[in-house]
Design a protein around this motif. Structure first.
Motif, mmCIF file in Angstrom:
data_model
loop_
_atom_site.group_PDB
_atom_site.id
_atom_site.type_symbol
_atom_site.label_atom_id
_atom_site.label_comp_id
_atom_site.label_asym_id
_atom_site.label_seq_id
_atom_site.Cartn_x
_atom_site.Cartn_y
_atom_site.Cartn_z
ATOM 1 N N PHE A 326 -8.291 4.405 -9.254
ATOM 2 C CA PHE A 326 -8.823 5.196 -8.952
ATOM 3 C C PHE A 326 -9.832 6.505 -10.912
ATOM 4 N N LYS A 327 -10.741 6.236 -11.178
ATOM 5 C CA LYS A 327 -11.316 7.282 -12.255
ATOM 6 C C LYS A 327 -12.453 8.187 -11.613
ATOM 7 N N THR A 328 -11.939 9.444 -12.425
ATOM 8 C CA THR A 328 -12.084 11.134 -11.609
ATOM 9 C C THR A 328 -13.421 11.196 -12.724
ATOM 10 N N ILE A 329 -15.229 10.905 -12.261
ATOM 11 C CA ILE A 329 -16.189 11.176 -13.187
ATOM 12 C C ILE A 329 -16.428 12.299 -13.392
ATOM 13 N N ASN A 330 -16.556 13.373 -13.871
ATOM 14 C CA ASN A 330 -17.395 14.576 -13.552
ATOM 15 C C ASN A 330 -18.863 14.867 -13.742
ATOM 16 N N ASN A 331 -19.397 16.267 -13.886
ATOM 17 C CA ASN A 331 -20.789 16.019 -13.674
ATOM 18 C C ASN A 331 -21.668 15.790 -15.113
ATOM 19 N N CYS A 332 -20.784 15.002 -15.215
ATOM 20 C CA CYS A 332 -21.923 15.072 -17.475
ATOM 21 C C CYS A 332 -21.280 13.415 -17.273
ATOM 22 N N ASN A 333 -21.293 13.236 -15.880
ATOM 23 C CA ASN A 333 -21.037 10.879 -15.890
ATOM 24 C C ASN A 333 -19.966 10.785 -17.015
ATOM 25 N N LYS A 334 -18.904 11.510 -17.856
ATOM 26 C CA LYS A 334 -17.967 11.367 -18.437
ATOM 27 C C LYS A 334 -16.960 10.846 -17.154
ATOM 28 N N GLU A 335 -15.716 9.984 -17.382
ATOM 29 C CA GLU A 335 -14.075 10.043 -17.377
ATOM 30 C C GLU A 335 -13.248 10.871 -17.765
ATOM 31 N N SER A 336 -12.960 11.916 -16.380
ATOM 32 C CA SER A 336 -12.070 13.082 -16.526
ATOM 33 C C SER A 336 -10.868 12.917 -16.129
ATOM 34 N N GLY A 337 -10.603 11.505 -15.934
ATOM 35 C CA GLY A 337 -9.134 11.854 -15.046
ATOM 36 C C GLY A 337 -8.808 10.038 -14.488
ATOM 37 N N ILE A 338 -8.012 10.043 -14.443
ATOM 38 C CA ILE A 338 -7.221 8.153 -14.095
ATOM 39 C C ILE A 338 -5.870 8.592 -13.900
ATOM 40 N N SER A 339 -5.956 7.300 -11.608
ATOM 41 C CA SER A 339 -4.910 7.548 -11.552
ATOM 42 C C SER A 339 -3.612 6.519 -11.751
ATOM 43 N N ASN A 340 -2.274 7.036 -10.426
ATOM 44 C CA ASN A 340 -1.628 6.139 -11.183
ATOM 45 C C ASN A 340 -2.353 4.754 -10.621
ATOM 46 N N GLU A 341 -1.360 3.986 -10.681
ATOM 47 C CA GLU A 341 -1.974 2.433 -10.385
ATOM 48 C C GLU A 341 -1.046 2.281 -9.071
ATOM 49 N N ALA A 342 -1.535 1.297 -8.315
ATOM 50 C CA ALA A 342 -0.634 0.986 -7.040
ATOM 51 C C ALA A 342 -0.490 -0.521 -6.541
ATOM 52 N N LYS A 343 0.163 -0.890 -6.691
ATOM 53 C CA LYS A 343 0.338 -2.338 -6.270
ATOM 54 C C LYS A 343 0.963 -2.927 -5.043
ATOM 55 N N THR A 344 0.197 -4.020 -4.541
ATOM 56 C CA THR A 344 0.730 -4.695 -3.224
ATOM 57 C C THR A 344 2.347 -5.366 -2.982
ATOM 58 N N ILE A 345 2.098 -5.286 -2.145
ATOM 59 C CA ILE A 345 4.261 -6.068 -1.986
ATOM 60 C C ILE A 345 3.252 -7.785 -1.257
ATOM 61 N N LEU A 346 3.313 -8.792 -1.875
ATOM 62 C CA LEU A 346 2.831 -10.675 -1.667
ATOM 63 C C LEU A 346 4.040 -10.701 -0.667
ATOM 64 N N LEU A 347 4.173 -11.098 0.329
ATOM 65 C CA LEU A 347 5.290 -11.866 1.020
ATOM 66 C C LEU A 347 5.416 -13.240 0.697
ATOM 67 N N ASP A 348 5.825 -13.841 0.220
ATOM 68 C CA ASP A 348 6.053 -15.220 0.685
ATOM 69 C C ASP A 348 7.174 -16.249 1.554
ATOM 70 N N VAL A 349 6.941 -16.550 2.863
ATOM 71 C CA VAL A 349 8.168 -17.422 4.099
ATOM 72 C C VAL A 349 7.602 -19.286 3.407
ATOM 73 N N GLN A 350 8.977 -19.645 2.948
ATOM 74 C CA GLN A 350 9.662 -20.868 3.399
ATOM 75 C C GLN A 350 10.035 -21.063 4.632
ATOM 76 N N ASN A 351 9.881 -22.311 5.165
ATOM 77 C CA ASN A 351 11.059 -22.254 6.170
ATOM 78 C C ASN A 351 11.458 -23.766 6.212
ATOM 79 N N ASN A 352 12.901 -23.594 6.653
ATOM 80 C CA ASN A 352 14.348 -24.910 6.528
ATOM 81 C C ASN A 352 14.493 -24.745 7.941
ATOM 82 N N THR A 353 14.011 -26.104 8.264
ATOM 83 C CA THR A 353 14.055 -26.938 10.093
ATOM 84 C C THR A 353 15.361 -27.303 10.026
ATOM 85 N N ASP A 354 15.499 -27.692 9.408
ATOM 86 C CA ASP A 354 17.548 -28.406 9.257
ATOM 87 C C ASP A 354 18.860 -27.506 9.338
ATOM 88 N N ALA A 355 17.676 -26.023 8.194
ATOM 89 C CA ALA A 355 19.556 -25.192 8.269
ATOM 90 C C ALA A 355 18.765 -24.622 9.634
#
Length: 532
Positions: A326-355
């Motif tokens: 997210f960005k912080t916009i000040n009262n001059c309508n200008k960007e005054s700060g930017i946050s860290n980035e956060a990346k979510t976890i994507l989980l994938d699952v595969q089955n092996n019926t025989d095992a």
């Protein structure tokens, strides 16, 4: 001594005394020594009036102004001029231009003495505008020198425009007029927080504006302008202008505490913000790959305290990992700060019926102030979740043996939870969940080819794993197609009997219907041999 002689001497003394007194009076009132000497006193008749002999005065030349300058620190105006060449000058009169009067000049000071060449004016506010001055010389014949607006000099009046949004201060001033060869340039002087004045810029003689850029915030800044003559030996200063800069400052921090999956189409982010910052709004951005795109704006009015949460409902968490900031916009309508980035976890699952194994893999979570300490793995069976493992950072793969769950429906759901390590600079310790990924183990069915009702295998029924019980149907037929046994109970089998008693030795037909937890349907038909 004869009386007449005494009288003569007394009269002589009185004459000399009166002559000296009259000469002194005339000199003090502006007459020259030669004019004072023109008083002749009749030695015989003292009561006669004195006779004044006035030699003619030469015409007075204009009195030229040397400079007009403001003291920036006191506001006083100093008017300086050159000595008038006439030997008969007795005093000077200083005039200020006043367009509202007729004639448009106000006499504001009288300076006695031909060699006294300056006047300090304190009753005019140099911080409110520019003033124009002229000087006239007066001689002992009652004459005065000519002056006009064309030869008058003026003060420099400076003013400023404080532009907090552009982090700048714009200065402007009027031109200094009527130096003999004009102005060479203008110098701009500035002081920060009562420090020494420093030269911060120079403009040409035609440019009466200056932009002071990249100005410090939370500072008391004062300016004055100095005009330099072409000859370089004359200067004129302006009034002082000051301002306390209070530019919209950048936030001390802008931090995403976590981004966590809360559903198949939902991700929640939590932000920690500096409530002392000058804020118009916060812009939330998202991407999967490539560049960020704006997805929401949050105003300070929507926030309670120093944190806010936002739920993104336009996501497919089983298909993508998402990055937020997210960005912080000040009262001059200008960007005054930017946050860290956060990346979510994507989980994938595969089955092996025989095992009888489900294989899990996932990407790293990114965004904690402190790195992830561990990934906890949770398995859900029939809606009940249990933590089955905790892996250190660097392990993004896990195999789950599900052989002990063959009697269940065959649906297994998983999610991975990232745990933040200790030492967060903001004193947080957060978690982030992945998407919940469900996988189906396909139904597995085994049917014996023979059974012995009175032997070691007295009940005939299929052995299966991961069958949905509600879909189950099991029936036995003789060779003529007559059905004499059926059940929907997965635990019930045929004991080799019919309604008429024990079934004879022979081959019988079975028919089995079953399904998976995900709605798949299966049918299996075959034969079984009854042995006695």
């Amino acid at each position: 001594m004869k009386p007449l002689l005494w009288v003569t001497r007394i009269l002589s003394v009185l004459r000399n005394l009166i002559s000296c007194v009259c000469t002194l009076i005339l000199f003090l009132t502006g007459f020259s020594h030669s004019q004072a000497a023109g008083f002749m006193i009749n030695e015989i008749n003292l009561v006669e009036s004195p006779v004044i002999i006035k030699p003619p005065c030469d015409p007075l030349q204009p009195t030229l102004i040397d400079s007009v300058s403001v003291n920036p620190f006191t506001g006083a105006i100093r008017v300086s001029w050159f000595q008038n060449p006439s030997p008969d000058v007795v005093y000077y009169v200083v005039y200020v231009y006043n367009a509202s009067t007729s004639p448009p000049w106000d006499a504001i000071d009288t300076v006695y003495g031909a060699a006294n060449l300056s006047s300090t004016i304190t009753n005019y506010n140099s911080a409110t505008g520019s003033y124009t001055f002229a000087v006239s010389a007066h001689d002992n014949c009652g004459n005065s020198s000519f002056f006009s607006l064309d030869a008058a000099h003026n003060t420099i009046f400076s003013e400023m425009e404080y532009n907090a949004c552009e982090l700048e201060i714009n200065l402007k001033w009027n031109k200094y007029k009527n130096w003999q060869n004009g102005v060479l340039n203008y110098k701009i002087w500035a002081s920060v927080n009562n420090g020494a004045y420093q030269l911060i810029g120079v403009t040409s003689n035609t440019d009466t504006t200056f932009k002071h850029s990249s100005v410090s915030s939370q500072a008391n800044i004062c300016y004055y302008i100095q005009a330099i003559s072409q000859s370089g030996n004359k200067t004129s200063k302006s009034n002082k202008t000051c301002v306390f800069t209070n530019f919209p400052g950048s936030p001390a921090f802008s931090y995403i505490r976590y981004a966590t999956v809360t559903g198949n189409t939902q991700i929640k982010i939590a932000a920690y913000v500096d409530i002392t910052a000058n804020v118009l709004n916060y812009i939330i951005e998202r991407k999967t790959t490539g560049t960020f795109a704006t997805i929401a704006e949050i105003s300070p009015a929507q926030i309670t305290g120093d944190s806010f949460e936002y739920t993104d409902n336009d996501v497919k968490t089983n298909e993508n990992s998402y990055v937020y900031r997210f960005k912080t916009i000040n009262n001059c309508n200008k960007e005054s700060g930017i946050s860290n980035e956060a990346k979510t976890i994507l989980l994938d699952v595969q089955n092996n019926t025989d095992a009888m194994v489900n294989s899990l893999k996932w990407n790293d979570y990114l965004g904690f102030d402190v790195s992830v300490s561990s990934y906890d793995i949770y398995r859900g069976v029939d809606g009940i979740y249990t933590k089955i493992a905790s892996l250190p950072v660097g392990f993004n793969f896990y195999e789950d043996n599900i052989s002990d769950f063959h009697s269940t429906s065959g649906e297994f759901c998983y999610f991975v939870k990232a745990i933040e390590g200790v030492g967060n600079v903001y004193d947080f310790k957060e978690e982030s969940n992945s998407n919940q990924k469900c996988i189906e183990q396909s139904p597995f069915l085994y049917v014996p080819s023979a059974f012995t009702p009175m032997g070691n295998n007295p009940i005939f029924k299929p052995v299966f794993s991961f069958v949905e019980p509600s879909s189950y149907f099991f029936a036995i037929y003789n060779r003529w197609g007559e059905r004499f046994f059926e059940t929907s109970n997965t635990q019930t089998g045929w004991d080799g009997n019919t309604k008429n008693g024990p079934a004879p030795i022979g081959v019988y037909i079975y028919h089995i219907e079953y399904g998976s937890a995900f709605g798949q349907s299966f049918v299996k038909t075959g034969s079984v041999t009854l042995i006695r």
